[in-house]
Design a protein around this motif. Structure first.
Motif, short mmCIF file in Angstrom:
data_model
loop_
_atom_site.label_atom_id
_atom_site.label_comp_id
_atom_site.label_asym_id
_atom_site.label_seq_id
_atom_site.Cartn_x
_atom_site.Cartn_y
_atom_site.Cartn_z
N LYS A 1 0.96 -1.30 -0.06
CA LYS A 1 -0.07 0.06 -0.05
C LYS A 1 0.99 1.23 0.07
O LYS A 1 1.96 1.21 -0.54
CB LYS A 1 -0.90 -0.10 1.05
N GLY B 1 -1.30 -7.39 3.32
CA GLY B 1 -1.02 -6.28 3.53
C GLY B 1 -0.20 -5.74 4.82
O GLY B 1 0.91 -5.97 4.95
N GLY B 2 -0.68 -5.71 5.88
CA GLY B 2 0.00 -5.09 7.16
C GLY B 2 0.98 -6.02 7.55
O GLY B 2 2.06 -5.73 7.73
N SER C 1 -6.52 -9.66 6.53
CA SER C 1 -5.98 -10.07 7.94
C SER C 1 -5.17 -11.19 7.85
O SER C 1 -5.12 -11.86 9.00
CB SER C 1 -7.04 -10.09 8.84
N ILE D 1 -10.07 -6.84 5.67
CA ILE D 1 -8.83 -5.96 5.31
C ILE D 1 -8.69 -5.08 6.25
O ILE D 1 -9.33 -4.14 6.47
CB ILE D 1 -8.93 -5.37 3.72
N GLY D 2 -7.35 -5.36 6.87
CA GLY D 2 -6.77 -4.63 7.98
C GLY D 2 -7.84 -4.52 9.32
O GLY D 2 -7.45 -3.51 10.06
N GLU E 1 -10.80 -10.72 -1.68
CA GLU E 1 -10.70 -10.17 -0.28
C GLU E 1 -11.71 -9.65 0.25
O GLU E 1 -12.24 -8.62 -0.49
CB GLU E 1 -9.41 -8.96 -0.63
N HIS F 1 -8.24 -3.48 -6.13
CA HIS F 1 -8.17 -3.51 -4.94
C HIS F 1 -9.29 -2.77 -4.12
O HIS F 1 -9.73 -1.71 -4.63
CB HIS F 1 -6.73 -3.06 -4.31
#
Ligand code: PGA
Length: 249
Positions: free
Chosen positions: A11, A234-235, A213, A173-174, A168, A96
Motif C-alpha cells: 500500500k 497487507g499489514g 488480515s 482487510i486490515g 479479499e 483492490h
C-alpha cells in the motif's frame, strides 16, 4: 499442484530507501526456492529501486499496485503498465477494494486496467470481494461474480488462463478478522467454476489468492484450505521477519 503464491501489498508504505533496505534484508534471509512464488507490490515510486534489488532473483516477482488503462498522455499522477514494466514489474494489482472504495474505481475501470496490463505484458491480479453489508445480506457470491465477470471481460482466453485473482472480503482487510477457511473455499470454488466455464476446460493455471488480515499465525491454515492457491498480505508484509515467516510456511 499449483505453486503457492505469497504476495505483499505494501500500500502507501516504503519509499525507495526503505524498499531497498527491506528487500536486501529479505533476500539475505530467503534463499531461492522453486516451490513457491513471492511477489512484492511496493508503491510506484519504489518500483525502479525494487526492480534493481531483485534483478538477480527471478524467483521473486515485482508488481505494481495500480495502473492507468491508457498507455500515456495527460493523466496527472498516473502510472502506465509499460512504465511499471520498464521498472521490472511483471504483475499488476487491479481493483483492490481501497481503489474501489476510496478512489471510485468501477468494475468497468478494472476491466480496462486488466486489459491494459495484459497488453503491456503484465499479469493482472484482479481483486474481488464483498463488503460487510453485502455479506450480511447474503449477496457475497453475486457481488464477487459481478466484479469478476466484468473485470475480466476484455481479456482473451490465453490471458484469462494465466491471470491471478484475489478474493479479499472488504470486512477482513486490515480489521484482524479473517474469513473462515471453509468460507474462503466456497468463494474460491465459485471463482474456479467461472474460469472453467470461460476457458471451456481446466482452470488449473489460474491462481486464486485469499487476502484479508493474513498474519504469520493464520497463514498455514489459510494456505491449506482447498482452492486457496496463495495469499495477498497487507499489514503483515511490512515487517521483514514476519513476512519471511509467512513466505516460508
Ligand atoms: P491486510 O490487507 O492484510 O492488512 O488485511 C490485505 C490487502 O489489502 O491486500
Amino acid at each position: 499442484m499449483r505453486k503457492p503464491v505469497f504476495a505483499a501489498n505494501w500500500k502507501m508504505n516504503y519509499g525507495p530507501q526503505e524498499t531497498r533496505g527491506f528487500l536486501l534484508k529479505f533476500l539475505a534471509s530467503y534463499p531461492p526456492r522453486d516451490d513457491r512464488t513471492v511477489i512484492f507490490f511496493p508503491p510506484a515510486v519504489s518500483l525502479a529501486v525494487a526492480g534493481f534489488a531483485l534483478r538477480d532473483r527471478p524467483d521473486v516477482l515485482l508488481g505494481v499496485q495500480n495502473i492507468h488503462w491508457e498507455e500515456k498522455g495527460a493523466f496527472t499522477g498516473e502510472t502506465s503498465a509499460q512504465m511499471a514494466r520498464d521498472c521490472g514489474a511483471t504483475v499488476a494489482l487491479v481493483g483492490h477494494s481501497e481503489r474501489r472504495q476510496l478512489f471510485g474505481e468501477t468494475d468497468e475501470m478494472t476491466a480496462r486496467k486488466c486489459a491494459a496490463a495484459a497488453r503491456a505484458g503484465l499479469t493482472p491480479l484482479l481483486c474481488v470481494g464483498e463488503r460487510a453489508d453485502e455479506r450480511d445480506r447474503g449477496t457475497t457470491q453475486p457481488v464477487v461474480m459481478r466484479q469478476l465477470k466484468t473485470g475480466v471481460g476484455r481479456l482473451e482466453k490465453t490471458q484469462l488462463a494465466s491471470m491471478l485473482v484475489a478474493y479479499e472480503p472488504v470486512w477482513a482487510i486490515g480489521t484482524g478478522k479473517t474469513a473462515r477457511p471453509e468460507d474462503a473455499t466456497i468463494v474460491h470454488s465459485a471463482i474456479r467454476r467461472y474460469f472453467r466455464e470461460a476457458l471451456s476446460g481446466s482452470a488449473d493455471s489460474v491462481a486464486i489468492l485469499y487476502g484479508g488480515s493474513v498474519n504469520a499465525d493464520n497463514t498455514a491454515e489459510l494456505i491449506a484450505a482447498p482452492e486457496v492457491d496463495g495469499l495477498l498480505v497487507g499489514g503483515a508484509s511490512l515487517d521483514v521477519d514476519t513476512w519471511t515467516r509467512i513466505v516460508s510456511t
